[in-house]
Design a protein around this motif. Sequence first.
Motif, PDB file in Angstrom:
ATOM      1  N   LEU A   1      -2.089  -1.188 -13.165  1.00  0.00           N
ATOM      2  CA  LEU A   1      -2.065  -2.627 -12.916  1.00  0.00           C
ATOM      3  C   LEU A   1      -2.159  -2.903 -11.417  1.00  0.00           C
ATOM      4  CD1 LEU A   1       0.687  -3.767 -15.461  1.00  0.00           C
ATOM      5  CD2 LEU A   1      -1.800  -3.893 -15.693  1.00  0.00           C
ATOM      6  N   PRO A   2      -2.768  -4.021 -11.023  1.00  0.00           N
ATOM      7  CA  PRO A   2      -3.008  -4.300  -9.594  1.00  0.00           C
ATOM      8  C   PRO A   2      -1.755  -4.239  -8.719  1.00  0.00           C
ATOM      9  CG  PRO A   2      -4.273  -5.810 -10.932  1.00  0.00           C
ATOM     10  CD  PRO A   2      -3.399  -5.044 -11.878  1.00  0.00           C
ATOM     11  N   SER A   3      -0.656  -4.850  -9.151  1.00  0.00           N
ATOM     12  CA  SER A   3       0.565  -4.853  -8.326  1.00  0.00           C
ATOM     13  C   SER A   3       1.127  -3.442  -8.197  1.00  0.00           C
ATOM     14  CB  SER A   3       1.616  -5.783  -8.931  1.00  0.00           C
ATOM     15  OG  SER A   3       1.945  -5.366 -10.253  1.00  0.00           O
ATOM     16  N   GLU A   4       1.067  -2.694  -9.287  1.00  0.00           N
ATOM     17  CA  GLU A   4       1.546  -1.316  -9.270  1.00  0.00           C
ATOM     18  C   GLU A   4       0.662  -0.463  -8.365  1.00  0.00           C
ATOM     19  OE1 GLU A   4       2.376   2.346 -12.450  1.00  0.00           O
ATOM     20  OE2 GLU A   4       1.557   0.428 -13.140  1.00  0.00           O
ATOM     21  N   TYR A   5      -0.643  -0.692  -8.430  1.00  0.00           N
ATOM     22  CA  TYR A   5      -1.582   0.053  -7.586  1.00  0.00           C
ATOM     23  C   TYR A   5      -1.277  -0.167  -6.107  1.00  0.00           C
ATOM     24  CZ  TYR A   5      -5.916   1.169  -5.158  1.00  0.00           C
ATOM     25  OH  TYR A   5      -6.827   1.674  -4.264  1.00  0.00           O
ATOM     26  N   ARG A   6      -1.099  -1.420  -5.714  1.00  0.00           N
ATOM     27  CA  ARG A   6      -0.847  -1.707  -4.297  1.00  0.00           C
ATOM     28  C   ARG A   6       0.436  -1.045  -3.827  1.00  0.00           C
ATOM     29  NH1 ARG A   6      -2.501  -6.916  -6.065  1.00  0.00           N
ATOM     30  NH2 ARG A   6      -0.402  -7.783  -5.856  1.00  0.00           N
ATOM     31  N   LYS A   7       1.481  -1.150  -4.625  1.00  0.00           N
ATOM     32  CA  LYS A   7       2.756  -0.556  -4.239  1.00  0.00           C
ATOM     33  C   LYS A   7       2.651   0.956  -4.141  1.00  0.00           C
ATOM     34  CE  LYS A   7       7.635  -0.204  -5.519  1.00  0.00           C
ATOM     35  NZ  LYS A   7       7.670   1.252  -5.265  1.00  0.00           N
ATOM     36  N   LYS A   8       2.043   1.571  -5.149  1.00  0.00           N
ATOM     37  CA  LYS A   8       1.967   3.037  -5.161  1.00  0.00           C
ATOM     38  C   LYS A   8       1.073   3.569  -4.049  1.00  0.00           C
ATOM     39  CE  LYS A   8       3.139   4.163  -9.941  1.00  0.00           C
ATOM     40  NZ  LYS A   8       2.717   4.869 -11.171  1.00  0.00           N
ATOM     41  N   MET A   9      -0.010   2.853  -3.737  1.00  0.00           N
ATOM     42  CA  MET A   9      -0.884   3.310  -2.662  1.00  0.00           C
ATOM     43  C   MET A   9      -0.191   3.210  -1.312  1.00  0.00           C
ATOM     44  SD  MET A   9      -3.693   4.614  -3.774  1.00  0.00           S
ATOM     45  CE  MET A   9      -4.698   4.665  -2.300  1.00  0.00           C
TER      46      MET A   9
END
Length: 590
Positions: free
Chosen positions: A70-78
């Motif tokens: 998911l987009p929010s998860e992607y940003r945080k994890k990156m």
Amino acid sequence: MYKKLLLAAVTGMAMLIGCKKEGESNLRNRDKNDEGFGLYKEVFLEELWKTDPDRATLAGNHTYDSLLVLPSEYRKKMLDLAKVHLDSLSRYPEAELSDANRMDFSLIQNFLRATQWNLQQLKPYEWDPTFYNATGTFAYILNEPYAPLTARLKGFNDKLGGVPEYFKEAQKSLKNPVPELTSLAIAQLTAASEIIEKDFADSVHNSGIPEVEEKVMIERAKLAAASIRSFTTWLKSASDGKGRSFRLGKELYEDKLQQELQPSFTGQQIFNSAMERKKVIHKQMIKLAKQLWPTHMAGKSMPSDSLEMVGEVIAALSAKHAGPEQFKAAIQQHLPTLTTFVQSKDLITTDPAKQLIIRKKPAYLSHRAGTFVTSPGPYEKTGKFYYNIINLASLDKEKADSYLREYNDYTLQLLNIYEAIPGRYTQLALANGSPSMVKAIFANDAMTNGWAVYAGEVMIDAGYENTPEMRLMWNKWHLRAVCDAILDYSVHTGAMTKAAALKLLTKEAFQEEMEAENKWTTVTLSSVKLASGFTGYKEIIELRNAYKKKMADKYKLKDFHDKFLSYGSAPVKYIKEAMLAKEKQPETAN
């Protein structure tokens, strides 16, 4: 057994990296050598693929094909990935690593810093709807035969489960979408919904998957396609023409140039150099056009405007071209000639094991304009290279004629040099065989596109088609890269209008209207990309001159090319550092 041992080693290294106490180094001295760094790279890449499975799929690592982050998860994890691994890199004695590992160190570091800048400063997820075109990976999974169809369909199906929530989050994240990028996203996603609902369903139906399972998969595809259509409907209502400008502005443009291309120059310096190069090329073209006027423009008065005169000669030469039905065959017939010439002039060592397959451009690549080469992912060492040929039947007659004049009997040869031999395909085939996965994964656009531009000049200087007609048309071809850089900088750091851009491209770069229109579209949908070819070309020429001076009477052009390409697709400035370094003297015994 090897995989189990490697996994154990990687897991151990990951635990070592992650268990640092405040103020302590978490790397033992014995782990700071090249072998230790090699294991670290395995850790880093494995964590990157889990965090960004779409990138993994396109790289040819299909372990995580079924995941949609998911987009929010992607940003945080990156961002977490970047923070952790920049910290890990800081504990390696960079200067003590081998040349190859030092280059990989820099590439990983640049990627992590660029990730932070992109998500914290540029923030495309707030204004670029194409940021959410994760559906491109679906098309890749469905169309590329890297695994049996049934296995790919099941991964595709698992990935579909996250699509509805993905686009709900996308809608919440977008705040000020750029109108031009919104239109592109709508077109991309409309095609994607068709792929998911129709192409996927057709493939499932023909795959032999049990009927009960087939029904569940098709229902999931319908729900996913419906959520995409809902998002595109919202995009249409949100696109009122008043969103953020597609122009980056000078500060963001300069930062993005450094983050993405990692050049030795600023954007302003590249622009200034391109303007000077344009003057030099125009002088050469005027001289050649005057020489050719009596032959090709007999009986016609020569215009007083020198560039207009050049344009008329080019127009006359451009009338010689293949017909729409013969275009693909003309390309296919020409490639062996290029191979023979490269070998006869001893310009570069090629890899005959890597074959280039010529095909009509498949539907899932229709969003990419023109004719181009695609390469397999870095993990697909035996993957296929394709020369994707535009389907001229899909264009109306006026556009098809314009395209054929642009890629006439002369420039079609130059296109083949640029895209195939000894240009992009030759370079990418050698890079694909590189032992460094990092260099292949983080391929530098300025290096790869710059090599393609440089390759054309090498061929002409070596005597390829040594006629004033070909030399004139090569100058026109070379102006593409020069004027691309001028266009990119002028539009994104200034206020160049479409009318001014088209004038530059048609009157000063002598491009057909269709080609110029496509370039304007490209510059409104991307930034820095158009500057990559000239930037890399300029860096390669400067490196070659410096290397020639260093080697003196030992210099050979082929040796330079082979050594340069041996570093994979790394930024030219790092290749320069390695190639110009002083030879290490053997230690003397005490």
